[in-house]
Design a protein around this motif. Structure first.
Motif, PDB file in Angstrom:
ATOM      1  N   SER A 138       0.843  -1.196   0.000  1.00  0.00           N
ATOM      2  CA  SER A 138       0.000   0.000   0.000  1.00  0.00           C
ATOM      3  C   SER A 138       0.877   1.245   0.000  1.00  0.00           C
ATOM      4  CB  SER A 138      -0.932   0.011   1.216  1.00  0.00           C
ATOM      5  OG  SER A 138      -0.183   0.041   2.418  1.00  0.00           O
ATOM      6  N   LEU A 139       0.287   2.346  -0.470  1.00  0.00           N
ATOM      7  CA  LEU A 139       0.917   3.657  -0.424  1.00  0.00           C
ATOM      8  C   LEU A 139       0.240   4.445   0.679  1.00  0.00           C
ATOM      9  CD1 LEU A 139       0.955   4.590  -4.222  1.00  0.00           C
ATOM     10  CD2 LEU A 139       2.801   3.551  -2.890  1.00  0.00           C
ATOM     11  N   ARG A 140       1.028   5.099   1.511  1.00  0.00           N
ATOM     12  CA  ARG A 140       0.467   5.909   2.592  1.00  0.00           C
ATOM     13  C   ARG A 140       1.148   7.265   2.629  1.00  0.00           C
ATOM     14  NH1 ARG A 140       0.374   1.403   7.443  1.00  0.00           N
ATOM     15  NH2 ARG A 140      -0.509  -0.267   6.176  1.00  0.00           N
ATOM     16  N   SER A 141       0.453   8.221   3.201  1.00  0.00           N
ATOM     17  CA  SER A 141       1.015   9.557   3.363  1.00  0.00           C
ATOM     18  C   SER A 141       2.215   9.511   4.295  1.00  0.00           C
ATOM     19  CB  SER A 141      -0.034  10.507   3.945  1.00  0.00           C
ATOM     20  OG  SER A 141      -1.102  10.649   3.049  1.00  0.00           O
TER      21      SER A 141
ATOM     22  N   LYS B 219       7.605  -3.871  -7.980  1.00  0.00           N
ATOM     23  CA  LYS B 219       6.653  -3.937  -9.094  1.00  0.00           C
ATOM     24  C   LYS B 219       5.235  -3.632  -8.607  1.00  0.00           C
ATOM     25  CE  LYS B 219       5.607  -6.770 -13.099  1.00  0.00           C
ATOM     26  NZ  LYS B 219       5.960  -7.994 -13.841  1.00  0.00           N
ATOM     27  N   SER B 220       4.857  -4.211  -7.486  1.00  0.00           N
ATOM     28  CA  SER B 220       3.517  -3.958  -6.935  1.00  0.00           C
ATOM     29  C   SER B 220       3.350  -2.489  -6.562  1.00  0.00           C
ATOM     30  CB  SER B 220       3.281  -4.820  -5.689  1.00  0.00           C
ATOM     31  OG  SER B 220       3.287  -6.180  -6.025  1.00  0.00           O
ATOM     32  N   ALA B 221       4.370  -1.912  -5.935  1.00  0.00           N
ATOM     33  CA  ALA B 221       4.289  -0.507  -5.524  1.00  0.00           C
ATOM     34  C   ALA B 221       4.231   0.412  -6.735  1.00  0.00           C
ATOM     35  CB  ALA B 221       5.483  -0.157  -4.643  1.00  0.00           C
ATOM     36  N   MET B 222       5.016   0.126  -7.767  1.00  0.00           N
ATOM     37  CA  MET B 222       5.009   0.962  -8.965  1.00  0.00           C
ATOM     38  C   MET B 222       3.642   0.908  -9.645  1.00  0.00           C
ATOM     39  SD  MET B 222       6.602   3.170 -10.793  1.00  0.00           S
ATOM     40  CE  MET B 222       8.288   3.090 -10.280  1.00  0.00           C
TER      41      MET B 222
ATOM     42  N   ILE C 234       1.223   4.140 -10.476  1.00  0.00           N
ATOM     43  CA  ILE C 234       0.609   4.375 -11.792  1.00  0.00           C
ATOM     44  C   ILE C 234      -0.905   4.511 -11.649  1.00  0.00           C
ATOM     45  CG2 ILE C 234       0.130   3.303 -14.029  1.00  0.00           C
ATOM     46  CD1 ILE C 234       3.042   2.156 -13.854  1.00  0.00           C
ATOM     47  N   GLU C 235      -1.517   3.669 -10.837  1.00  0.00           N
ATOM     48  CA  GLU C 235      -2.971   3.757 -10.644  1.00  0.00           C
ATOM     49  C   GLU C 235      -3.359   5.043  -9.926  1.00  0.00           C
ATOM     50  OE1 GLU C 235      -5.326   1.975 -12.179  1.00  0.00           O
ATOM     51  OE2 GLU C 235      -3.515   1.198 -13.147  1.00  0.00           O
ATOM     52  N   ASP C 236      -2.535   5.486  -8.988  1.00  0.00           N
ATOM     53  CA  ASP C 236      -2.805   6.749  -8.305  1.00  0.00           C
ATOM     54  C   ASP C 236      -2.776   7.897  -9.309  1.00  0.00           C
ATOM     55  OD1 ASP C 236      -3.352   8.436  -6.086  1.00  0.00           O
ATOM     56  OD2 ASP C 236      -1.222   8.903  -5.921  1.00  0.00           O
TER      57      ASP C 236
ATOM     58  N   LYS D 202       5.143   9.517  -0.841  1.00  0.00           N
ATOM     59  CA  LYS D 202       4.411   8.378  -0.297  1.00  0.00           C
ATOM     60  C   LYS D 202       5.360   7.376   0.344  1.00  0.00           C
ATOM     61  CE  LYS D 202       0.218   9.422  -1.764  1.00  0.00           C
ATOM     62  NZ  LYS D 202      -0.929   9.549  -0.886  1.00  0.00           N
ATOM     63  N   ALA D 203       4.917   6.829   1.441  1.00  0.00           N
ATOM     64  CA  ALA D 203       5.594   5.707   2.071  1.00  0.00           C
ATOM     65  C   ALA D 203       5.003   4.435   1.476  1.00  0.00           C
ATOM     66  CB  ALA D 203       5.375   5.735   3.577  1.00  0.00           C
ATOM     67  N   ILE D 204       5.855   3.473   1.218  1.00  0.00           N
ATOM     68  CA  ILE D 204       5.412   2.186   0.673  1.00  0.00           C
ATOM     69  C   ILE D 204       5.446   1.177   1.815  1.00  0.00           C
ATOM     70  CG2 ILE D 204       5.903   0.355  -1.000  1.00  0.00           C
ATOM     71  CD1 ILE D 204       7.391   2.612  -2.655  1.00  0.00           C
ATOM     72  N   TYR D 205       4.317   0.530   2.038  1.00  0.00           N
ATOM     73  CA  TYR D 205       4.197  -0.456   3.114  1.00  0.00           C
ATOM     74  C   TYR D 205       3.876  -1.832   2.555  1.00  0.00           C
ATOM     75  CZ  TYR D 205       4.084   3.039   6.853  1.00  0.00           C
ATOM     76  OH  TYR D 205       4.418   4.031   7.753  1.00  0.00           O
ATOM     77  N   CYS D 206       4.406  -2.838   3.235  1.00  0.00           N
ATOM     78  CA  CYS D 206       4.004  -4.226   3.025  1.00  0.00           C
ATOM     79  C   CYS D 206       3.334  -4.619   4.334  1.00  0.00           C
ATOM     80  CB  CYS D 206       5.209  -5.112   2.732  1.00  0.00           C
ATOM     81  SG  CYS D 206       4.782  -6.850   2.511  1.00  0.00           S
ATOM     82  N   GLU D 207       2.022  -4.824   4.263  1.00  0.00           N
ATOM     83  CA  GLU D 207       1.217  -4.980   5.481  1.00  0.00           C
ATOM     84  C   GLU D 207       1.442  -3.741   6.350  1.00  0.00           C
ATOM     85  OE1 GLU D 207      -0.984  -7.363   5.524  1.00  0.00           O
ATOM     86  OE2 GLU D 207      -0.163  -8.520   3.873  1.00  0.00           O
ATOM     87  N   GLU D 208       2.041  -3.890   7.549  1.00  0.00           N
ATOM     88  CA  GLU D 208       2.300  -2.745   8.421  1.00  0.00           C
ATOM     89  C   GLU D 208       3.779  -2.370   8.478  1.00  0.00           C
ATOM     90  OE1 GLU D 208      -0.073  -0.773   9.728  1.00  0.00           O
ATOM     91  OE2 GLU D 208      -1.375  -2.064   8.545  1.00  0.00           O
ATOM     92  N   MET D 209       4.587  -2.980   7.610  1.00  0.00           N
ATOM     93  CA  MET D 209       6.026  -2.731   7.597  1.00  0.00           C
ATOM     94  C   MET D 209       6.365  -1.702   6.523  1.00  0.00           C
ATOM     95  SD  MET D 209       9.063  -3.645   8.836  1.00  0.00           S
ATOM     96  CE  MET D 209       8.687  -5.159   9.680  1.00  0.00           C
TER      97      MET D 209
END
Length: 146
Positions: free
Chosen positions: A3-6, A88-91, A95-97, A47-54
């Motif tokens: 996920s992308l977060r502020s 790849k998932s974050a990119m 792109i979707e954002d 944006k911060a990139i998270y994997c679950e809560e990490m």
């Protein structure tokens, strides 16, 4: 789940602790520099990139004042989390954002050092096409929305 977060007061210090692999450090500005720079560029999203809560990565993107297109200026995954498909998932989320923004253009641009083979492979796998070497030495690549 990626996920992308502020980036805010709760996570900015953790963001500046993220590091690419040592051999990648010369390829990009630090996250600290990028966060500071974003405060003077009103069109930039950080944006911060998270994997679950990490927290695993950082991105900065927005409209370039010179050409009016969206550019991904910074993109990094911490060295501990590379090689797992997170980039790849974050990119794709970035792109979707951008795709969802009302003022988006038909393309997204980014640049990377020509000898950064890992970046080249990642961006090509998502659909970025190399265009040319910029005057400042980076390979420019373009993503077309279809």
């Amino acid at each position: 789940m990626i996920s992308l977060r502020s980036i805010d007061q709760s996570n900015w210090e953790d963001c500046i602790q993220l590091k690419p692999k040592q051999e990648q450090e010369g390829f990009m500005a630090s996250n600290l520099y990028s966060i500071a720079e974003s405060k003077f560029l009103p069109n930039m999203k950080i944006k911060a990139i998270y994997c679950e809560e990490m927290l695993i990565g950082f991105a900065m993107y927005g409209i370039d004042a010179d050409d009016g297109n969206y550019w991904i200026y910074r993109f990094m995954i911490d060295e501990q989390f590379q090689g797992r498909g997170h980039g790849k998932s974050a990119m794709k989320l970035i792109i979707e954002d951008i795709r969802s923004i009302d003022d988006r253009t038909d393309v997204i641009w980014l640049g990377y050092q020509p000898d950064n083979e890992q970046a080249r492979k990642l961006y090509a796998s998502i659909g970025f096409e190399e265009e040319e070497i910029a005057p400042w030495g980076e390979m420019l690549a373009k993503y077309n929305f279809h």
